[in-house]
Design a protein around this motif. Structure first.
Motif, PDB file in Angstrom:
ATOM      1  N   LEU A  57       0.884  -1.161   0.052  1.00 43.34           N
ATOM      2  CA  LEU A  57       0.078  -0.013  -0.157  1.00 43.34           C
ATOM      3  C   LEU A  57       0.887   1.178  -0.007  1.00 43.34           C
ATOM      4  CD1 LEU A  57      -3.106   0.169   0.269  1.00 43.34           C
ATOM      5  CD2 LEU A  57      -2.708   0.834   2.757  1.00 43.34           C
ATOM      6  N   GLU A  58       0.598   2.225  -0.883  1.00 42.07           N
ATOM      7  CA  GLU A  58       1.477   3.586  -1.102  1.00 42.07           C
ATOM      8  C   GLU A  58       0.081   4.770  -1.116  1.00 42.07           C
ATOM      9  OE1 GLU A  58       4.493   3.910  -0.359  1.00 42.07           O
ATOM     10  OE2 GLU A  58       5.317   2.211  -0.668  1.00 42.07           O
ATOM     11  N   VAL A  59       0.625   5.975  -0.541  1.00 38.10           N
ATOM     12  CA  VAL A  59      -0.269   6.813  -0.450  1.00 38.10           C
ATOM     13  C   VAL A  59      -0.532   7.656  -1.933  1.00 38.10           C
ATOM     14  CG1 VAL A  59      -0.940   9.285   0.647  1.00 38.10           C
ATOM     15  CG2 VAL A  59      -0.345   7.387   2.039  1.00 38.10           C
ATOM     16  N   LEU A  60      -1.642   7.885  -2.193  1.00 38.26           N
ATOM     17  CA  LEU A  60      -1.983   8.416  -3.483  1.00 38.26           C
ATOM     18  C   LEU A  60      -2.043   9.794  -3.310  1.00 38.26           C
ATOM     19  CD1 LEU A  60      -2.220   7.947  -6.469  1.00 38.26           C
ATOM     20  CD2 LEU A  60      -4.657   7.707  -6.116  1.00 38.26           C
ATOM     21  N   GLY A  61      -2.705  10.173  -2.324  1.00 39.80           N
ATOM     22  CA  GLY A  61      -3.041  11.646  -2.059  1.00 39.80           C
ATOM     23  C   GLY A  61      -4.498  11.645  -1.311  1.00 39.80           C
TER      24      GLY A  61
ATOM     25  N   ALA B 225       4.810  -5.302 -16.485  1.00 43.38           N
ATOM     26  CA  ALA B 225       3.744  -4.356 -16.726  1.00 43.38           C
ATOM     27  C   ALA B 225       3.524  -3.782 -15.341  1.00 43.38           C
ATOM     28  CB  ALA B 225       2.711  -5.190 -17.056  1.00 43.38           C
ATOM     29  N   LEU B 226       3.380  -4.510 -14.260  1.00 43.08           N
ATOM     30  CA  LEU B 226       2.939  -3.781 -12.916  1.00 43.08           C
ATOM     31  C   LEU B 226       4.052  -2.977 -12.453  1.00 43.08           C
ATOM     32  CD1 LEU B 226       1.103  -3.614 -10.519  1.00 43.08           C
ATOM     33  CD2 LEU B 226       2.038  -5.739  -9.687  1.00 43.08           C
ATOM     34  N   GLN B 227       5.407  -3.450 -12.816  1.00 36.58           N
ATOM     35  CA  GLN B 227       6.258  -2.643 -12.554  1.00 36.58           C
ATOM     36  C   GLN B 227       6.175  -1.256 -13.126  1.00 36.58           C
ATOM     37  OE1 GLN B 227      10.328  -4.401 -12.987  1.00 36.58           O
ATOM     38  NE2 GLN B 227       9.714  -6.100 -11.942  1.00 36.58           N
ATOM     39  N   TRP B 228       6.070  -1.224 -14.157  1.00 38.85           N
ATOM     40  CA  TRP B 228       6.183  -0.054 -14.986  1.00 38.85           C
ATOM     41  C   TRP B 228       4.820   1.028 -14.463  1.00 38.85           C
ATOM     42  CZ3 TRP B 228       2.426   3.016 -17.627  1.00 38.85           C
ATOM     43  CH2 TRP B 228       2.753   3.973 -18.336  1.00 38.85           C
ATOM     44  N   TRP B 229       3.788   0.549 -14.204  1.00 35.60           N
ATOM     45  CA  TRP B 229       2.534   1.114 -13.518  1.00 35.60           C
ATOM     46  C   TRP B 229       3.129   1.796 -12.132  1.00 35.60           C
ATOM     47  CZ3 TRP B 229      -1.817   3.054 -15.537  1.00 35.60           C
ATOM     48  CH2 TRP B 229      -2.452   2.909 -16.710  1.00 35.60           C
ATOM     49  N   LEU B 230       3.824   0.791 -11.279  1.00 36.70           N
ATOM     50  CA  LEU B 230       4.185   1.402 -10.174  1.00 36.70           C
ATOM     51  C   LEU B 230       5.176   2.433 -10.126  1.00 36.70           C
ATOM     52  CD1 LEU B 230       4.392  -2.166  -8.266  1.00 36.70           C
ATOM     53  CD2 LEU B 230       2.558  -0.298  -8.156  1.00 36.70           C
ATOM     54  N   GLU B 231       5.939   2.276 -11.051  1.00 35.19           N
ATOM     55  CA  GLU B 231       7.135   3.467 -11.282  1.00 35.19           C
ATOM     56  C   GLU B 231       6.603   4.565 -11.727  1.00 35.19           C
ATOM     57  OE1 GLU B 231      10.595   4.459 -14.459  1.00 35.19           O
ATOM     58  OE2 GLU B 231      10.067   2.289 -14.098  1.00 35.19           O
ATOM     59  N   GLN B 232       5.268   4.657 -12.402  1.00 37.40           N
ATOM     60  CA  GLN B 232       4.505   5.679 -12.839  1.00 37.40           C
ATOM     61  C   GLN B 232       4.063   6.454 -11.479  1.00 37.40           C
ATOM     62  OE1 GLN B 232       5.365   6.770 -15.926  1.00 37.40           O
ATOM     63  NE2 GLN B 232       6.274   4.604 -15.752  1.00 37.40           N
ATOM     64  N   LEU B 233       3.471   5.610 -10.581  1.00 35.10           N
ATOM     65  CA  LEU B 233       2.584   6.117  -9.556  1.00 35.10           C
ATOM     66  C   LEU B 233       3.493   6.602  -8.464  1.00 35.10           C
ATOM     67  CD1 LEU B 233      -0.025   3.102  -9.311  1.00 35.10           C
ATOM     68  CD2 LEU B 233      -0.642   5.696  -9.763  1.00 35.10           C
ATOM     69  N   ARG B 234       4.903   6.365  -8.724  1.00 32.09           N
ATOM     70  CA  ARG B 234       5.969   6.954  -7.789  1.00 32.09           C
ATOM     71  C   ARG B 234       5.852   8.505  -7.958  1.00 32.09           C
ATOM     72  NH1 ARG B 234       8.098   1.460  -7.280  1.00 32.09           N
ATOM     73  NH2 ARG B 234       9.151   1.613  -9.176  1.00 32.09           N
ATOM     74  N   SER B 235       5.541   9.015  -9.291  1.00 36.89           N
ATOM     75  CA  SER B 235       5.874  10.324  -9.559  1.00 36.89           C
ATOM     76  C   SER B 235       4.778  11.055  -8.948  1.00 36.89           C
ATOM     77  CB  SER B 235       5.659  10.456 -11.189  1.00 36.89           C
ATOM     78  OG  SER B 235       5.503  11.780 -11.414  1.00 36.89           O
ATOM     79  N   ARG B 236       5.277  12.257  -8.323  1.00 44.41           N
ATOM     80  CA  ARG B 236       4.481  13.053  -7.595  1.00 44.41           C
ATOM     81  C   ARG B 236       3.400  13.711  -8.339  1.00 44.41           C
ATOM     82  NH1 ARG B 236       4.333  18.498  -5.682  1.00 44.41           N
ATOM     83  NH2 ARG B 236       2.878  18.664  -3.620  1.00 44.41           N
ATOM     84  N   ALA B 237       4.065  13.965  -9.463  1.00 47.17           N
ATOM     85  CA  ALA B 237       3.141  14.914 -10.796  1.00 47.17           C
ATOM     86  C   ALA B 237       1.985  13.843 -11.273  1.00 47.17           C
ATOM     87  CB  ALA B 237       4.290  15.330 -11.724  1.00 47.17           C
TER      88      ALA B 237
ATOM     89  N   ARG C  18       0.526  11.535  -9.502  1.00 46.11           N
ATOM     90  CA  ARG C  18      -0.344  11.120  -8.643  1.00 46.11           C
ATOM     91  C   ARG C  18      -1.223  12.469  -8.293  1.00 46.11           C
ATOM     92  NH1 ARG C  18       4.391   9.471  -5.595  1.00 46.11           N
ATOM     93  NH2 ARG C  18       4.433  11.382  -4.286  1.00 46.11           N
ATOM     94  N   ILE C  19      -0.690  13.690  -8.378  1.00 50.41           N
ATOM     95  CA  ILE C  19      -1.503  14.843  -8.310  1.00 50.41           C
ATOM     96  C   ILE C  19      -2.441  14.810  -9.521  1.00 50.41           C
ATOM     97  CG2 ILE C  19      -1.648  17.211  -8.690  1.00 50.41           C
ATOM     98  CD1 ILE C  19       1.035  17.213  -7.027  1.00 50.41           C
ATOM     99  N   ALA C  20      -2.013  14.508 -10.665  1.00 48.97           N
ATOM    100  CA  ALA C  20      -2.725  14.414 -11.959  1.00 48.97           C
ATOM    101  C   ALA C  20      -4.040  13.324 -11.739  1.00 48.97           C
ATOM    102  CB  ALA C  20      -1.973  14.314 -13.318  1.00 48.97           C
TER     103      ALA C  20
END
Length: 311
Positions: free
Chosen positions: A166-170, A287-299, A301-303
């Motif tokens: 689990l990771e915080v999205l916002g 594929a999941l690694q790629w999506w998790l990498e995108q979600l680590r970006s603050r920009a 998550r804000i979008a």
């Protein structure tokens, strides 16, 4: 008679294509390194199995009949499909999942999700994507039940679920909003529960299979239940009910005067959202690694929480 499956092999389909391109059996036989009689025999076997004539032999040219033209067209498609399957299998062997299913809560920006999908497909991955629209605890349930590999926008407590990463999205703040022609648009603030009780509430049903409850209902209140946040927004824009909406989703309509924010006596709702996936001893697929990498970006998550500014 032979079974069509026995004769419609990739080699025979390629042979028929070569005959059509060469224009004659003799020319195709030379290209394929066969004697003409052997080529003719193989074509006759296919024709007998299908019980059709594939080439018009009335002249020196080998012209496909209408049935032959259809087989050539479908044969080329089948050969392309075989190549695509082989390519996909090779890519899957390198760590790509055959399919990745993502559960997406209704408060998440669909525009940002599609931008991510577009970026993902630019990699030409062999992984097929499946997107699921979920609401409230249904977003988490899709993950825990195995119907999804990644959940974006989990707003319920998932910290006690075993094996879950689990990771915080916002944070998503909800405000109470009505159409400008709705009676509550002119009621003195803060609006009490007694006043709210007199008006229809628009609720989004929980998409969890085990739960059909909604958040924010008052006992005895008239309620119109919909199955998505977008439907809830459209209903409230028409003045058919009132309710809480994510600020980011409501903002363009507030600015355009199509919605009015109202202060209510009950406390403002603020929900901390997460993204979650199932952990395991082995690393996640590419594929999941790629999506998790995108979600680590603050920009990013804000979008995902804010990018609702599309009418």
């Amino acid at each position: 008679m032979r079974n069509p499956r026995d004769v419609l092999t990739p080699d025979s389909l390629a042979m028929l294509h070569e005959i059509a391109v060469a224009g004659s059996f003799a020319a195709a036989a030379r290209t394929l390194g066969l004697v003409p009689s052997a080529l003719t025999y193989r074509v006759r076997q296919i024709e007998e199995a299908l019980d059709v004539l594939l080439f018009d032999r009335s002249s020196r040219q080998a012209r496909p009949t209408p049935a032959g033209t259809e087989l050539l067209r479908e044969g080329q498609r089948l050969l392309q499909d075989i190549d695509a399957v082989a390519h996909r299998v090779r890519r899957v062997a390198t760590g790509w999942e055959p399919q990745l299913t993502i559960a997406i809560d209704g408060v998440i920006s669909p525009h940002t999700i599609l931008e991510l999908v577009q970026a993902f497909y630019a990699l030409h991955p062999p992984t097929r994507l499946k997107l699921r629209d979920e609401i409230l605890s249904g977003t988490l349930e899709a993950l825990t039940s195995g119907r999804a590999d990644l959940a974006i926008g989990v707003g319920v407590n998932a910290s006690n679920v075993a094996g879950l990463q689990l990771e915080v999205l916002g944070d998503s703040t909800f405000l109470f909003a009505v159409a400008p022609h709705h009676p509550l648009a002119h009621t003195p603030e803060p609006i009490s529960d007694a006043h709210l009780l007199q008006h229809r509430l628009v609720a989004v049903a929980d998409s969890a299979h085990s739960d059909n409850t909604s958040i924010g209902l008052l006992g005895g209140q008239d309620v119109l239940t919909v199955d998505s946040m977008q439907a809830k927004l459209q209903v409230q824009l028409r003045g058919l009910g009132c309710g809480f909406l994510p600020i980011a989703m409501a903002r363009p309509y507030l600015e355009a005067g199509r919605l009015v924010a109202r202060r209510v006596a009950r406390s403002e709702r603020n929900v901390r959202l997460h993204y979650a996936w199932k952990g395991s001893a082995k690393p996640p697929g590419r594929a999941l690694q790629w999506w998790l990498e995108q979600l680590r970006s603050r920009a990013t998550r804000i979008a995902l929480l804010e990018n609702h500014h599309h009418f």
